[in-house]
Design a protein around this motif. Sequence first.
Motif, PDB file in Angstrom:
ATOM      1  N   ALA A   1       0.831  -1.204   0.000  1.00  0.00           N
ATOM      2  CA  ALA A   1       0.000   0.000   0.000  1.00  0.00           C
ATOM      3  C   ALA A   1       0.866   1.254   0.000  1.00  0.00           C
ATOM      4  CB  ALA A   1      -0.909  -0.011   1.222  1.00  0.00           C
ATOM      5  N   ALA A   2       0.283   2.342  -0.475  1.00  0.00           N
ATOM      6  CA  ALA A   2       0.990   3.619  -0.501  1.00  0.00           C
ATOM      7  C   ALA A   2       1.236   4.122   0.914  1.00  0.00           C
ATOM      8  CB  ALA A   2       0.178   4.646  -1.280  1.00  0.00           C
ATOM      9  N   PRO A   3       2.351   4.797   1.152  1.00  0.00           N
ATOM     10  CA  PRO A   3       2.571   5.391   2.470  1.00  0.00           C
ATOM     11  C   PRO A   3       1.539   6.481   2.743  1.00  0.00           C
ATOM     12  CG  PRO A   3       4.196   6.191   0.902  1.00  0.00           C
ATOM     13  CD  PRO A   3       3.443   5.098   0.212  1.00  0.00           C
ATOM     14  N   ILE A   4       1.307   6.753   3.997  1.00  0.00           N
ATOM     15  CA  ILE A   4       0.290   7.738   4.383  1.00  0.00           C
ATOM     16  C   ILE A   4       0.841   9.148   4.231  1.00  0.00           C
ATOM     17  CG2 ILE A   4      -1.151   8.575   6.275  1.00  0.00           C
ATOM     18  CD1 ILE A   4      -1.143   5.719   7.372  1.00  0.00           C
ATOM     19  N   ALA A   5       0.054  10.011   3.600  1.00  0.00           N
ATOM     20  CA  ALA A   5       0.416  11.423   3.491  1.00  0.00           C
ATOM     21  C   ALA A   5      -0.030  12.128   4.765  1.00  0.00           C
ATOM     22  CB  ALA A   5      -0.245  12.045   2.267  1.00  0.00           C
ATOM     23  N   ARG A   6       0.920  12.456   5.617  1.00  0.00           N
ATOM     24  CA  ARG A   6       0.623  13.080   6.898  1.00  0.00           C
ATOM     25  C   ARG A   6       1.745  14.038   7.245  1.00  0.00           C
ATOM     26  NH1 ARG A   6       2.136   7.422   9.418  1.00  0.00           N
ATOM     27  NH2 ARG A   6       4.391   7.680   9.715  1.00  0.00           N
TER      28      ARG A   6
ATOM     29  N   GLN B   1      16.550   3.491  12.576  1.00  0.00           N
ATOM     30  CA  GLN B   1      15.661   4.530  12.084  1.00  0.00           C
ATOM     31  C   GLN B   1      15.529   5.631  13.119  1.00  0.00           C
ATOM     32  OE1 GLN B   1      11.440   3.423  11.707  1.00  0.00           O
ATOM     33  NE2 GLN B   1      11.897   1.530  12.821  1.00  0.00           N
ATOM     34  N   LEU B   2      15.321   6.814  12.617  1.00  0.00           N
ATOM     35  CA  LEU B   2      15.168   7.986  13.466  1.00  0.00           C
ATOM     36  C   LEU B   2      14.172   8.899  12.776  1.00  0.00           C
ATOM     37  CD1 LEU B   2      16.256   9.434  16.018  1.00  0.00           C
ATOM     38  CD2 LEU B   2      18.016  10.474  14.579  1.00  0.00           C
ATOM     39  N   GLY B   3      13.188   9.367  13.511  1.00  0.00           N
ATOM     40  CA  GLY B   3      12.172  10.214  12.892  1.00  0.00           C
ATOM     41  C   GLY B   3      11.089   9.373  12.254  1.00  0.00           C
ATOM     42  N   ASP B   4      10.597   9.829  11.107  1.00  0.00           N
ATOM     43  CA  ASP B   4       9.454   9.205  10.438  1.00  0.00           C
ATOM     44  C   ASP B   4       9.888   8.676   9.079  1.00  0.00           C
ATOM     45  OD1 ASP B   4       6.985   8.450   9.496  1.00  0.00           O
ATOM     46  OD2 ASP B   4       5.969  10.281  10.138  1.00  0.00           O
ATOM     47  N   VAL B   5      10.122   7.387   8.983  1.00  0.00           N
ATOM     48  CA  VAL B   5      10.646   6.808   7.743  1.00  0.00           C
ATOM     49  C   VAL B   5       9.557   6.181   6.883  1.00  0.00           C
ATOM     50  CG1 VAL B   5      12.836   6.383   8.890  1.00  0.00           C
ATOM     51  CG2 VAL B   5      11.181   4.512   8.695  1.00  0.00           C
ATOM     52  N   GLU B   6       8.294   6.214   7.359  1.00  0.00           N
ATOM     53  CA  GLU B   6       7.204   5.589   6.619  1.00  0.00           C
ATOM     54  C   GLU B   6       6.184   6.580   6.067  1.00  0.00           C
ATOM     55  OE1 GLU B   6       7.469   2.710   5.696  1.00  0.00           O
ATOM     56  OE2 GLU B   6       8.743   1.666   7.138  1.00  0.00           O
ATOM     57  N   ALA B   7       6.245   7.845   6.458  1.00  0.00           N
ATOM     58  CA  ALA B   7       5.313   8.845   5.930  1.00  0.00           C
ATOM     59  C   ALA B   7       5.639   9.136   4.466  1.00  0.00           C
ATOM     60  CB  ALA B   7       5.393  10.134   6.739  1.00  0.00           C
ATOM     61  N   ALA B   8       4.629   9.491   3.695  1.00  0.00           N
ATOM     62  CA  ALA B   8       4.853   9.884   2.308  1.00  0.00           C
ATOM     63  C   ALA B   8       5.643  11.193   2.263  1.00  0.00           C
ATOM     64  CB  ALA B   8       3.512  10.068   1.601  1.00  0.00           C
ATOM     65  N   PHE B   9       6.628  11.243   1.366  1.00  0.00           N
ATOM     66  CA  PHE B   9       7.393  12.469   1.172  1.00  0.00           C
ATOM     67  C   PHE B   9       7.850  12.507  -0.277  1.00  0.00           C
ATOM     68  CE2 PHE B   9      11.107  10.008   0.865  1.00  0.00           C
ATOM     69  CZ  PHE B   9      12.237  10.799   0.692  1.00  0.00           C
ATOM     70  N   TYR B  10       8.390  13.647  -0.711  1.00  0.00           N
ATOM     71  CA  TYR B  10       8.875  13.775  -2.084  1.00  0.00           C
ATOM     72  C   TYR B  10      10.387  13.644  -2.105  1.00  0.00           C
ATOM     73  CZ  TYR B  10       4.203  15.358  -3.386  1.00  0.00           C
ATOM     74  OH  TYR B  10       2.859  15.422  -3.613  1.00  0.00           O
TER      75      TYR B  10
ATOM     76  N   GLN C   1       6.292  -0.125  -3.013  1.00  0.00           N
ATOM     77  CA  GLN C   1       5.070   0.454  -2.481  1.00  0.00           C
ATOM     78  C   GLN C   1       4.378   1.304  -3.535  1.00  0.00           C
ATOM     79  OE1 GLN C   1       7.464   4.099  -0.212  1.00  0.00           O
ATOM     80  NE2 GLN C   1       6.452   2.534   0.950  1.00  0.00           N
ATOM     81  N   ARG C   2       3.085   1.475  -3.360  1.00  0.00           N
ATOM     82  CA  ARG C   2       2.327   2.323  -4.261  1.00  0.00           C
ATOM     83  C   ARG C   2       2.710   3.783  -4.055  1.00  0.00           C
ATOM     84  NH1 ARG C   2       0.628  -1.192  -8.024  1.00  0.00           N
ATOM     85  NH2 ARG C   2      -0.525  -2.924  -7.095  1.00  0.00           N
ATOM     86  N   ILE C   3       2.576   4.549  -5.108  1.00  0.00           N
ATOM     87  CA  ILE C   3       2.833   5.985  -5.028  1.00  0.00           C
ATOM     88  C   ILE C   3       1.686   6.659  -4.283  1.00  0.00           C
ATOM     89  CG2 ILE C   3       2.992   8.094  -6.419  1.00  0.00           C
ATOM     90  CD1 ILE C   3       4.365   6.294  -8.577  1.00  0.00           C
ATOM     91  N   ALA C   4       2.029   7.522  -3.331  1.00  0.00           N
ATOM     92  CA  ALA C   4       1.008   8.180  -2.513  1.00  0.00           C
ATOM     93  C   ALA C   4       0.398   9.388  -3.211  1.00  0.00           C
ATOM     94  CB  ALA C   4       1.608   8.599  -1.170  1.00  0.00           C
ATOM     95  N   ARG C   5       1.218  10.228  -3.775  1.00  0.00           N
ATOM     96  CA  ARG C   5       0.764  11.451  -4.443  1.00  0.00           C
ATOM     97  C   ARG C   5       1.660  11.719  -5.647  1.00  0.00           C
ATOM     98  NH1 ARG C   5      -1.921  14.840  -0.523  1.00  0.00           N
ATOM     99  NH2 ARG C   5      -3.233  13.404   0.687  1.00  0.00           N
ATOM    100  N   VAL C   6       1.133  12.454  -6.606  1.00  0.00           N
ATOM    101  CA  VAL C   6       1.915  12.893  -7.765  1.00  0.00           C
ATOM    102  C   VAL C   6       1.790  14.397  -7.863  1.00  0.00           C
ATOM    103  CG1 VAL C   6       2.264  12.710 -10.251  1.00  0.00           C
ATOM    104  CG2 VAL C   6       1.458  10.718  -8.957  1.00  0.00           C
ATOM    105  N   THR C   7       2.913  15.084  -7.999  1.00  0.00           N
ATOM    106  CA  THR C   7       2.916  16.530  -8.166  1.00  0.00           C
ATOM    107  C   THR C   7       3.930  16.875  -9.252  1.00  0.00           C
ATOM    108  OG1 THR C   7       3.028  18.655  -6.995  1.00  0.00           O
ATOM    109  CG2 THR C   7       4.627  16.969  -6.350  1.00  0.00           C
TER     110      THR C   7
ATOM    111  N   SER D   1       5.537  10.592  -4.856  1.00  0.00           N
ATOM    112  CA  SER D   1       5.740  10.541  -3.413  1.00  0.00           C
ATOM    113  C   SER D   1       5.755   9.095  -2.922  1.00  0.00           C
ATOM    114  CB  SER D   1       4.630  11.312  -2.696  1.00  0.00           C
ATOM    115  OG  SER D   1       4.778  11.217  -1.294  1.00  0.00           O
ATOM    116  N   VAL D   2       6.835   8.745  -2.213  1.00  0.00           N
ATOM    117  CA  VAL D   2       6.968   7.436  -1.581  1.00  0.00           C
ATOM    118  C   VAL D   2       7.408   7.672  -0.137  1.00  0.00           C
ATOM    119  CG1 VAL D   2       7.438   6.224  -3.724  1.00  0.00           C
ATOM    120  CG2 VAL D   2       9.340   7.221  -2.453  1.00  0.00           C
ATOM    121  N   SER D   3       7.895   6.668   0.545  1.00  0.00           N
ATOM    122  CA  SER D   3       8.424   6.854   1.894  1.00  0.00           C
ATOM    123  C   SER D   3       9.952   6.864   1.853  1.00  0.00           C
ATOM    124  CB  SER D   3       7.948   5.730   2.820  1.00  0.00           C
ATOM    125  OG  SER D   3       8.596   4.509   2.497  1.00  0.00           O
ATOM    126  N   LEU D   4      10.552   7.337   2.922  1.00  0.00           N
ATOM    127  CA  LEU D   4      12.014   7.324   3.018  1.00  0.00           C
ATOM    128  C   LEU D   4      12.528   5.891   2.992  1.00  0.00           C
ATOM    129  CD1 LEU D   4      14.159   9.613   3.357  1.00  0.00           C
ATOM    130  CD2 LEU D   4      14.233   9.010   5.775  1.00  0.00           C
TER     131      LEU D   4
END
Length: 339
Positions: free
Chosen positions: A8-13, A49-58, A186-192, A202-205
């Motif tokens: 599944a795509a990472p969560i955009a948060r 890991q440190l921080g948020d490695v699963e959130a959607a990012f560009y 993983q699936r792409i979360a967003r496209v810009t 957008s994927v995860s780190l």
Amino acid sequence: MYSSSPLAAPIAREPLHAPVAHLIRGGIVEGVHYGSVVVLGTGGEIRFQLGDVEAAFYPRSALKPVQAVAMVRLGLPLDGALLSLAAASHSGEEYHLAGTRQILELAGLAEDDLRNVPDLPFDPVVRDVWVREGRLPSRLAQNCSGKHAAMLWTAKLNGWSLDDYLDPAHPLQQAIAQTVEDLTGQRIARVTVDGCGAPLFSVSLNGLARAAARITTAAPSTAEGQVADAMREHAEMASGSGRDVAALMRAVPGLLAKDGFEGVEVAALPDGRAVAVKISDGANRARVPVTAAALVRAGVDPALLTEFAGEPLLGGGEPVGCVQPVRALDPVALLSACA
């Protein structure tokens, strides 16, 4: 090791970044850089890991090796320095411009066919020369021109339209998106839209690190292996003669590394160990030492990374501090630039 079908795509948060580096002046923490770091082992497992490695990012330009793999899979007949340029965020030096012209000539195309945004060279010294000479921004000088020239040729080879090659619905960009999902797992979360005008996925780190590991562990005959070899053998073509990412690939045998705007970097070794870094405020002064510390966490000899400890902080022209990775990342300050 890696799933054959994307998850599944990472969560955009809002990312849950953590402190990754301290700005230290005179023994006092003057500032804090937040971000996220992931370190993968040879089997793709998370070792740190440190921080948020699963959130959607560009990933920004750190995704370019993946885009290049997609184009080689689609028949792009480049290798060596020109393939490295196809994955480049180049500095706009003359050899970068000459290489992009060569790709266009091989494709039977011209600079006017490019659809990236006109810009001045990325390298500040080269840019200053352009300004003094009265040269104007151009699509050729923009740091993504090699990628765009390669995209055009790939589209032409496949009989696809050229004017709209940057449209996310274009067959070229759809194929690139499929490769992103394949290599990240993983699936792409967003496209810009990226700064150059190309679609940005957008994927995860964690996904970005997995993609880099997939590329460096692939057989030399594969599209992944061809891109990895080209970038490692022609590191300056993928970046520039004075760029830290090129110096890093020269310093660590077999390392593939790619930086991106807004404080992103990914790096992977031939055995699959990989790291990915995102600095929340986009600061390069934190990106470089944090990436080096992550590579030490991955098992790279610290002696190979001393020049990437970060530039010292000056006071009155003399060193008075540094940007130092936090203890959670570098517990014994192996790469500290502080006196």
